[in-house]
Scaffold this active site. Sequence first.
Site, PDB file in Angstrom:
ATOM      1  N   ASP A  13      41.345 -66.756  42.668  1.00 48.72           N
ATOM      2  CA  ASP A  13      40.223 -67.167  41.815  1.00 48.72           C
ATOM      3  C   ASP A  13      40.319 -68.637  41.422  1.00 48.72           C
ATOM      4  O   ASP A  13      39.366 -69.401  41.580  1.00 48.72           O
ATOM      5  CB  ASP A  13      40.168 -66.328  40.525  1.00 48.72           C
ATOM      6  CG  ASP A  13      39.782 -64.871  40.784  1.00 48.72           C
ATOM      7  OD1 ASP A  13      39.159 -64.605  41.828  1.00 48.72           O
ATOM      8  OD2 ASP A  13      40.108 -64.020  39.942  1.00 48.72           O
ATOM      9  N   ARG A  93      47.321 -65.304  26.845  1.00 43.89           N
ATOM     10  CA  ARG A  93      46.176 -66.202  27.078  1.00 43.89           C
ATOM     11  C   ARG A  93      46.003 -67.279  26.012  1.00 43.89           C
ATOM     12  O   ARG A  93      45.714 -68.433  26.357  1.00 43.89           O
ATOM     13  CB  ARG A  93      44.873 -65.403  27.213  1.00 43.89           C
ATOM     14  CG  ARG A  93      44.807 -64.471  28.419  1.00 43.89           C
ATOM     15  CD  ARG A  93      45.157 -65.154  29.694  1.00 43.89           C
ATOM     16  NE  ARG A  93      44.903 -64.317  30.870  1.00 43.89           N
ATOM     17  CZ  ARG A  93      45.635 -64.328  31.980  1.00 43.89           C
ATOM     18  NH1 ARG A  93      46.682 -65.133  32.072  1.00 43.89           N
ATOM     19  NH2 ARG A  93      45.335 -63.567  33.003  1.00 43.89           N
ATOM     20  N   ASP A 122      39.774 -61.916  29.631  1.00 43.95           N
ATOM     21  CA  ASP A 122      40.437 -63.221  29.576  1.00 43.95           C
ATOM     22  C   ASP A 122      39.471 -64.358  29.248  1.00 43.95           C
ATOM     23  O   ASP A 122      39.837 -65.317  28.577  1.00 43.95           O
ATOM     24  CB  ASP A 122      41.175 -63.495  30.885  1.00 43.95           C
ATOM     25  CG  ASP A 122      42.356 -62.545  31.062  1.00 43.95           C
ATOM     26  OD1 ASP A 122      42.965 -62.187  30.038  1.00 43.95           O
ATOM     27  OD2 ASP A 122      42.650 -62.155  32.205  1.00 43.95           O
ATOM     28  N   SER A 173      45.532 -57.128  42.255  1.00 44.35           N
ATOM     29  CA  SER A 173      45.376 -58.272  41.371  1.00 44.35           C
ATOM     30  C   SER A 173      46.422 -58.113  40.270  1.00 44.35           C
ATOM     31  O   SER A 173      46.418 -57.129  39.528  1.00 44.35           O
ATOM     32  CB  SER A 173      43.965 -58.281  40.798  1.00 44.35           C
ATOM     33  OG  SER A 173      43.912 -59.166  39.709  1.00 44.35           O
TER      34      SER A 173
HETATM   35  N1  ARG Z   1      43.573 -55.180  30.986  1.00 42.97           N
HETATM   36  C1  ARG Z   1      44.622 -56.056  30.566  1.00 42.97           C
HETATM   37  C2  ARG Z   1      44.159 -56.915  29.442  1.00 42.97           C
HETATM   38  O1  ARG Z   1      43.005 -57.194  29.304  1.00 42.97           O
HETATM   39  C3  ARG Z   1      45.194 -56.855  31.731  1.00 42.97           C
HETATM   40  C4  ARG Z   1      44.308 -57.940  32.238  1.00 42.97           C
HETATM   41  C5  ARG Z   1      44.927 -58.632  33.393  1.00 42.97           C
HETATM   42  N2  ARG Z   1      44.252 -59.864  33.646  1.00 42.97           N
HETATM   43  C6  ARG Z   1      44.073 -60.347  34.843  1.00 42.97           C
HETATM   44  N3  ARG Z   1      43.385 -61.459  34.948  1.00 42.97           N
HETATM   45  N4  ARG Z   1      44.532 -59.763  35.914  1.00 42.97           N
HETATM   46  O2  ARG Z   1      44.980 -57.315  28.654  1.00 42.97           O
END
Ligand code: ARG
Length: 396
Positions: A13, A93, A122, A173
Amino acid sequence: MKNLILIYSGGLDTSVCIPLLREEYGYDQLITVTVDMGQPRADIQQAEEKARALGTEHYTVDARREFAADYVFAAIRANGDYEGYPLSTAIGRPLIATCAARVAERLGVTAFAHGSTGKGNDQFRIEFTLRALVPEPTIIAPMRERNLTRREEVEYALAKGVPVAATAEKIWSIDENLWGRSIEGGRLEEPDYSPPEEIFQWTLPPDRCPDRPREVTVGFQNGVPVSLDGEPLEPLPLIQAAHRIAGENGVGRIDIIEDRMLGLKVRENYECPAAVLLLTAHRALEALVLTRDELAFKRLVDQKWGELAYAGLWLDPLKQALEAFIARTQERVEGEVRLRLYRGSCQVIGRHSGWALYSEALSSFDDKTFDQRETTGAVKTHGLQAQMLQALRARR
Ligand code: ARG
């Protein structure tokens, strides 16, 4: 000259963002920032190499110590959990965005881009932090704005000479930091698909674990772990050691259906060996030293803290106020917890503290310090109003 900071992991990405930002958004001076949060060394190197190949000005920031001491330890004090999994990506994050904002300030840049899609959490976490820290930033989310599918991304990457790791085998991913690892994508999105063994990197399956249980002692002070098996350790090495010990014994695999911020239900697989070990120990110690009322109220506070942290609202004033309450309770969370790890299970087998609200004399079956006869009146009036209602009903 238009410059911009791209928060860069080196994955598909964010790599696709590089030609997109140049060709479709007109940014000719791209600065990539990769934040080391404890993901594998190879991922960081790969990000550095791709950045070089794609001709960006690159910075790698080592944030592991700050993450361990200020983010993971805050999560331990709050028993940081969301719907049954220890918060890891969510607490990472805000620090990634903070590191990007620091680089931006140093370089005098006010435009940012990130690779989050429009479906996930995110984007909320990163953009909130940037907006809270940088006055009037420009924020671009090319993946969201172009509404690209993964297949379109791969085609675009190939057409623009972006190095793409063999996509056929890279179906998962993955997001990793010191505290946890999430594996999504491919058939794992199906709620009823059994996770194949290959998705796990940090934990052994039960049948490959040592055939003897491993006992481990975690020492706490002020609500955070300070030693393992009696050896004092700084936050980062302590988390790393806990990760190794728990992972070798198969502890820390979690498979849940999670409610994302946008309301989407998603199937998630996590590996979080250190988190399961240290949070289990922390909860056990709180149970010994906090009053029943403190425990009950703290559960509510922890739950709210978890929701705010999940939403990436690390800088929210309510979160800070909850932390003031939490800090007061953690002053007595001091002592040691012993646990037994065996083929995926993590059981508390003992705990002690100078603040234990436990009295052998009062609780023991073999002691008369607590005169049982004094309880008679309390038992008689227990549920008094319900007793009265039962009597009224019986008369109707
Ligand atoms: N579902 C989890 C969260 O929101 C993991 C997210 C993983 N993020 C990613 N960009 N692969 O905390």
